[in-house]
Design an enzyme around this catalytic site. Structure first.
Site, PDB file in Angstrom:
ATOM      1  N   GLY A 100       0.827  -1.205   0.000  1.00  0.00           N
ATOM      2  CA  GLY A 100       0.000   0.000   0.000  1.00  0.00           C
ATOM      3  C   GLY A 100       0.859   1.253   0.000  1.00  0.00           C
ATOM      4  N   ALA A 101       0.213   2.403   0.200  1.00  0.00           N
ATOM      5  CA  ALA A 101       0.938   3.679   0.280  1.00  0.00           C
ATOM      6  C   ALA A 101       0.071   4.682   1.032  1.00  0.00           C
ATOM      7  CB  ALA A 101       1.254   4.213  -1.113  1.00  0.00           C
ATOM      8  N   ASP A 102       0.717   5.720   1.521  1.00  0.00           N
ATOM      9  CA  ASP A 102      -0.012   6.790   2.221  1.00  0.00           C
ATOM     10  C   ASP A 102      -0.433   7.885   1.246  1.00  0.00           C
ATOM     11  OD1 ASP A 102       0.226   5.764   4.970  1.00  0.00           O
ATOM     12  OD2 ASP A 102       2.360   5.955   4.537  1.00  0.00           O
ATOM     13  N   LYS A 112       5.403   6.553   1.850  1.00  0.00           N
ATOM     14  CA  LYS A 112       5.083   5.365   2.632  1.00  0.00           C
ATOM     15  C   LYS A 112       5.703   5.514   4.022  1.00  0.00           C
ATOM     16  CE  LYS A 112       5.479   1.331   0.891  1.00  0.00           C
ATOM     17  NZ  LYS A 112       4.269   1.053   1.697  1.00  0.00           N
ATOM     18  N   GLY A 114       3.643   5.200   6.992  1.00  0.00           N
ATOM     19  CA  GLY A 114       2.643   5.466   8.027  1.00  0.00           C
ATOM     20  C   GLY A 114       2.652   4.377   9.092  1.00  0.00           C
ATOM     21  N   GLY A 115       3.019   3.174   8.690  1.00  0.00           N
ATOM     22  CA  GLY A 115       3.089   2.057   9.631  1.00  0.00           C
ATOM     23  C   GLY A 115       4.510   1.797  10.121  1.00  0.00           C
ATOM     24  N   GLU A 121      10.408  -1.905   3.607  1.00  0.00           N
ATOM     25  CA  GLU A 121       9.567  -1.797   2.399  1.00  0.00           C
ATOM     26  C   GLU A 121      10.414  -1.311   1.220  1.00  0.00           C
ATOM     27  OE1 GLU A 121       5.270  -0.793   4.511  1.00  0.00           O
ATOM     28  OE2 GLU A 121       6.530   0.865   3.880  1.00  0.00           O
ATOM     29  N   LYS A 139      -5.859   8.268  -1.402  1.00  0.00           N
ATOM     30  CA  LYS A 139      -4.391   8.420  -1.357  1.00  0.00           C
ATOM     31  C   LYS A 139      -3.845   9.251  -2.522  1.00  0.00           C
ATOM     32  CE  LYS A 139      -4.424   5.480   2.131  1.00  0.00           C
ATOM     33  NZ  LYS A 139      -3.707   4.260   2.272  1.00  0.00           N
TER      34      LYS A 139
HETATM   35  C1  5RP Z   1       3.479   1.071   6.175  1.00  0.00           C
HETATM   36  C2  5RP Z   1       3.091   1.687   4.891  1.00  0.00           C
HETATM   37  C3  5RP Z   1       1.707   1.439   4.391  1.00  0.00           C
HETATM   38  O1  5RP Z   1       1.771   0.915   3.118  1.00  0.00           O
HETATM   39  C4  5RP Z   1       0.944   2.733   4.362  1.00  0.00           C
HETATM   40  O2  5RP Z   1       1.010   3.327   5.659  1.00  0.00           O
HETATM   41  C5  5RP Z   1      -0.509   2.537   3.939  1.00  0.00           C
HETATM   42  O3  5RP Z   1      -1.185   1.846   4.930  1.00  0.00           O
HETATM   43  P1  5RP Z   1      -2.713   1.444   4.805  1.00  0.00           P
HETATM   44  O4  5RP Z   1      -2.802   0.387   3.758  1.00  0.00           O
HETATM   45  O5  5RP Z   1      -3.042   0.929   6.188  1.00  0.00           O
HETATM   46  O6  5RP Z   1      -3.506   2.670   4.459  1.00  0.00           O
HETATM   47  O7  5RP Z   1       3.836   2.360   4.231  1.00  0.00           O
HETATM   48  O8  5RP Z   1       4.759   1.487   6.581  1.00  0.00           O
END
Ligand code: 5RP
Length: 238
Positions: A100-102, A112, A114-115, A121, A139
Site C-alpha cells: 500500500g501507500a499513504d 510510505k 505510516g506504519g 519496504e 491516497k
Molecule cells: C506502512 C506503509 C503502508 O503501506 C501505508 O502506511 C498505507 O497503509 P494502509 O494500507 O493501512 O492505508 O507504508 O509502513
C-alpha cells in the site's frame, strides 16, 4: 499518469474505504496469479491494505514458493497462513512486490511509512522486478506532502536530524513511543516542499543519522491499482 484499464465489475458506488481496500487486494491477486509458478517468491508489504492482500494470498499459496516480508507483523501474518517466509538474503529474485501507500502522485511517486515499516519496504521494493501499489482513491494527490513524510532515524541522531530537517523549512515531529523493527525511531516531517520528489528523497537520505525516508521516487511503483466508486483502475506513470 495513465489509466490502462478498469475493472467495473467491482463498481459499487457506496463502498466504504475498507471495501475499496479489499477490492484492490483482490485485484492484485488477480493481476499476479498468471505470473506465478512453484519457484516464485513474492514481496509482501505492510499496513491495512497489505493485510487484506495477505488474507487473499492464503487462497493461492499453492501457486508459489514463498514470500519476503517487509515487517515482522507481515511475517507473522504470512506464517499464520502457512506461507513460507524467506530472509531476503536467502532469495535470488523477488518476482513482484505488493504494498500500500499513504500518498501517490501522477508519476506514481509514493509516500510510505505510516506504519513505520518504510526501510524494509524500500529494500524489498528495490529488489523486486515489479512493484504493484494497492490503494484507495483517498491516497491520490497532485503533489506529495500533505501526509507528513516519515523518516527512520538512528536514535542517537534524532535531535541532529530534526535540526537539519528544520533547515528545509519543514516541521519535524518525533513519533512518540514508536520503535521500528530495526530498533530505530521515526520523525514525521510536516509541510515539506516535495515538488522535486527524487531530489528531496536523496537530500534527506544524505543527512547523517537518517536510515531512509518514506519517499519512493527513485524506485516508484510500476503499476498502481486504485479502488474508487468507479471500480478498480489500473494506472501506470505514462
Ligand atoms: C506502512 C506503509 C503502508 O503501506 C501505508 O502506511 C498505507 O497503509 P494502509 O494500507 O493501512 O492505508 O507504508 O509502513
Amino acid at each position: 499518469m495513465r489509466i490502462i484499464g478498469r475493472n467495473t465489475l467491482m463498481k459499487m458506488p457506496l463502498m466504504t474505504q475498507d471495501e475499496l481496500k479489499l477490492a484492490v487486494a483482490k485485484a492484485a491477486i488477480e493481476y499476479i496469479t498468471p505470473k506465478l509458478d512453484k519457484e516464485s517468491v513474492i514481496g509482501v508489504g505492510t499496513g491495512s491494505t497489505a493485510n487484506l492482500f495477505i488474507q487473499e494470498l492464503g487462497n493461492i499459496k499453492h501457486l508459489f514458493d514463498g514470500a519476503v516480508a517487509s515487517s515482522d507483523e507481515t511475517a507473522r501474518r504470512l506464517n499464520d497462513l502457512g506461507i513460507s517466509v524467506y530472509e531476503l538474503n536467502d532469495v535470488n529474485e523477488i518476482l513482484v512486490y505488493v504494498d500500500g501507500a499513504d500518498e501517490f502522485d501522477p508519476r506514481l511517486n509514493l509516500i510510505k511509512g505510516g506504519g513505520a515499516a518504510l526501510t524494509r519496504e524500500k529494500i524489498v521494493a528495490a529488489v523486486a522486478k515489479e512493484f504493484v501499489c494497492i490503494v484507495d482513491d483517498t491516497k491520490q494527490v497532485d503533489i506529495l506532502g500533505e501526509f507528513p513524510l516519515p523518516v527512520e532515524v538512528i536514535p542517537m541522531a534524532r535531535s541532529h536530524v530534526a535540526r537539519e530537517l528544520c533547515k528545509l523549512n519543514a516541521q519535524p515531529v518525533y513519533r512518540q513511543g514508536v520503535v521500528t523493527d530495526n530498533g530505530n525511531v521515526i520523525i514525521d516531517v510536516h509541510n515539506l516542499d516535495i515538488s522535486d520528489a527524487k531530489g528531496i528523497e536523496a537530500k534527506i537520505n544524505n543527512i547523517v543519522g537518517v536510515v531512509t525516508n518514506g519517499l519512493f521516487a527513485q524506485r516508484n511503483a510500476d503499476l498502481l491499482l486504485m479502488g474508487s466508486a468507479d471500480g478498480v483502475a489500473k494506472i501506470t506513470a505514462k
